[in-house]
Scaffold this active site. Sequence first.
Site, PDB file in Angstrom:
ATOM      1  N   ARG A 151       0.822  -1.227   0.000  1.00 45.66           N
ATOM      2  CA  ARG A 151       0.000   0.000   0.000  1.00 45.66           C
ATOM      3  C   ARG A 151       0.851   1.269   0.000  1.00 45.66           C
ATOM      4  O   ARG A 151       0.667   2.154  -0.826  1.00 45.66           O
ATOM      5  CB  ARG A 151      -0.900   0.023   1.224  1.00 45.66           C
ATOM      6  CG  ARG A 151      -2.025  -0.952   1.181  1.00 45.66           C
ATOM      7  CD  ARG A 151      -2.931  -0.741   2.381  1.00 45.66           C
ATOM      8  NE  ARG A 151      -4.080  -1.599   2.309  1.00 45.66           N
ATOM      9  CZ  ARG A 151      -4.080  -2.871   2.676  1.00 45.66           C
ATOM     10  NH1 ARG A 151      -2.982  -3.416   3.154  1.00 45.66           N
ATOM     11  NH2 ARG A 151      -5.168  -3.605   2.571  1.00 45.66           N
ATOM     12  N   VAL A 152       1.786   1.363   0.955  1.00 44.40           N
ATOM     13  CA  VAL A 152       2.558   2.609   1.079  1.00 44.40           C
ATOM     14  C   VAL A 152       3.520   2.761  -0.102  1.00 44.40           C
ATOM     15  O   VAL A 152       3.611   3.837  -0.707  1.00 44.40           O
ATOM     16  CB  VAL A 152       3.329   2.655   2.428  1.00 44.40           C
ATOM     17  CG1 VAL A 152       4.171   3.921   2.522  1.00 44.40           C
ATOM     18  CG2 VAL A 152       2.359   2.566   3.606  1.00 44.40           C
ATOM     19  N   ASP A 171       9.412  -6.433  -5.595  1.00 41.94           N
ATOM     20  CA  ASP A 171       8.475  -6.986  -4.624  1.00 41.94           C
ATOM     21  C   ASP A 171       8.167  -8.417  -5.052  1.00 41.94           C
ATOM     22  O   ASP A 171       7.560  -8.629  -6.108  1.00 41.94           O
ATOM     23  CB  ASP A 171       7.177  -6.150  -4.582  1.00 41.94           C
ATOM     24  CG  ASP A 171       6.306  -6.555  -3.407  1.00 41.94           C
ATOM     25  OD1 ASP A 171       6.198  -7.778  -3.153  1.00 41.94           O
ATOM     26  OD2 ASP A 171       5.753  -5.668  -2.756  1.00 41.94           O
ATOM     27  N   ASP A 256      12.952   7.200   9.730  1.00 40.55           N
ATOM     28  CA  ASP A 256      11.851   7.470  10.654  1.00 40.55           C
ATOM     29  C   ASP A 256      11.714   6.345  11.677  1.00 40.55           C
ATOM     30  O   ASP A 256      10.937   6.464  12.616  1.00 40.55           O
ATOM     31  CB  ASP A 256      10.553   7.585   9.833  1.00 40.55           C
ATOM     32  CG  ASP A 256       9.351   8.016  10.670  1.00 40.55           C
ATOM     33  OD1 ASP A 256       9.501   8.972  11.464  1.00 40.55           O
ATOM     34  OD2 ASP A 256       8.276   7.410  10.541  1.00 40.55           O
ATOM     35  N   GLU A 261      13.379   1.597  19.614  1.00 37.25           N
ATOM     36  CA  GLU A 261      12.677   2.890  19.694  1.00 37.25           C
ATOM     37  C   GLU A 261      12.212   3.129  21.116  1.00 37.25           C
ATOM     38  O   GLU A 261      11.618   2.222  21.712  1.00 37.25           O
ATOM     39  CB  GLU A 261      11.488   2.897  18.732  1.00 37.25           C
ATOM     40  CG  GLU A 261      11.948   2.850  17.290  1.00 37.25           C
ATOM     41  CD  GLU A 261      10.817   2.948  16.265  1.00 37.25           C
ATOM     42  OE1 GLU A 261       9.654   3.146  16.661  1.00 37.25           O
ATOM     43  OE2 GLU A 261      11.104   2.832  15.079  1.00 37.25           O
ATOM     44  N   HIS A 279       9.616   8.172  14.283  1.00 36.76           N
ATOM     45  CA  HIS A 279       8.498   7.293  13.883  1.00 36.76           C
ATOM     46  C   HIS A 279       7.205   8.099  13.722  1.00 36.76           C
ATOM     47  O   HIS A 279       6.196   7.840  14.389  1.00 36.76           O
ATOM     48  CB  HIS A 279       8.309   6.151  14.904  1.00 36.76           C
ATOM     49  CG  HIS A 279       7.587   4.960  14.323  1.00 36.76           C
ATOM     50  ND1 HIS A 279       7.864   3.668  14.677  1.00 36.76           N
ATOM     51  CD2 HIS A 279       6.586   4.879  13.400  1.00 36.76           C
ATOM     52  CE1 HIS A 279       7.053   2.837  14.014  1.00 36.76           C
ATOM     53  NE2 HIS A 279       6.277   3.560  13.239  1.00 36.76           N
ATOM     54  N   ALA A 282       2.903   7.710  10.502  1.00 39.51           N
ATOM     55  CA  ALA A 282       1.433   7.673  10.593  1.00 39.51           C
ATOM     56  C   ALA A 282       0.898   8.761  11.517  1.00 39.51           C
ATOM     57  O   ALA A 282      -0.297   8.772  11.823  1.00 39.51           O
ATOM     58  CB  ALA A 282       0.995   6.309  11.102  1.00 39.51           C
TER      59      ALA A 282
HETATM   60  C1  MLT Z   1       2.055   1.371  11.538  1.00 35.16           C
HETATM   61  O1  MLT Z   1       2.558   0.260  11.646  1.00 35.16           O
HETATM   62  O2  MLT Z   1       0.851   1.500  11.316  1.00 35.16           O
HETATM   63  C2  MLT Z   1       2.862   2.596  11.695  1.00 35.16           C
HETATM   64  O3  MLT Z   1       4.211   2.340  11.752  1.00 35.16           O
HETATM   65  C3  MLT Z   1       2.415   3.472  12.798  1.00 35.16           C
HETATM   66  C4  MLT Z   1       2.657   2.957  14.174  1.00 35.16           C
HETATM   67  O4  MLT Z   1       3.406   2.060  14.419  1.00 35.16           O
HETATM   68  O5  MLT Z   1       2.019   3.465  15.058  1.00 35.16           O
END
Ligand code: MLT
Length: 316
Positions: A151-152, A171, A256, A261, A279, A282
């Site tokens: 998707r992304v 892919d 990111d 993390e 990160h 989103a």
């Molecule tokens: C996700 O997996 O949807 C994104 O990396 C956002 C998140 O981890 O919160």
Amino acid sequence: MHKVLLTDNIAQEALDVFAEHADIEATATGTLEAKELAKVLPDFHAIIIRSPTKLTADLIEVGASLKFIGRAGVGVDNIDVEAASKRAIIVMNSPGGNTVSTAEHTIAVMMALARRVPQADRSLRAGRWERGDLKGVELSGKTLGVVGLGRVGREVARRMLAFNMRVIASDPFIRREVVEAMGVEFRELDVLLENSDFITIHVPLGSDTRGLIGADEIARMRKGTFLVNCSRGGVVDEKALKEALDSGQVAGVGMDVFETEPPGKHPLFKHERSVFTPHLGAATREAQIRVAVDVSKNVANALLTGEIRDAVNTIA
Ligand code: MLT
């Protein structure tokens, strides 16, 4: 009464979804330490989390009444899905709600990297006027390698075609015809690595993708390639990446996501030519509402009717 726990400060709109159902009682909290979570979890039939909560096998074991785990987001690498399956707990994510936000953030990082936006901002605020020293590179006419055309990856590819980039993609799960219908050239990963000026990664983290981009893959890249990773830490080997930045094999990185993390004072941060964000892919108002609402509707529906949508596991 079905009891649902929402952690990680999930958007208020999720609570509005549950408020429509008299048979569901939803409780929202911030991110709980594992010990605190273990104390409250036995009371709940479903839990909805974002990325900060790590649902380990131990926690899943403690959640004796759990039937559903909802992930307000895509990645489920913070959930022990195997442990959930063993306990017949369905794990659901929200696959589409943050696609555009993550694609836009990837492009923001790529452009900031190309044009040195964070460095220029820091320099100007420090009272300097360094126009010559902050020269960037154009994206137009360059080759962008998209690793992972889910998707992304697709949203990034589509947008970067409009920037006049030549876009190539690898892919193993997507057919060549589908890729080519988008105006994107299909390549094996090795060929993509050897032929890109910019590379952007869009794969989930799993046993097959951990360390996907390591020392050998980096060595295949053109000297001076720019690398962007807004997918998952761990997909790129950070030690190999640091060596590649030190030697100039990789000209700059836009990152990111990190193996750990938050990353603390990461050794990569000394590389001024690179761009780092915590990160945030989103992290938009729109995406957070969408993923919270999508997963809450799925969890409410599953509790009330048994109908399952967007499950990432199967149970016997
Ligand atoms: C996700 O997996 O949807 C994104 O990396 C956002 C998140 O981890 O919160």
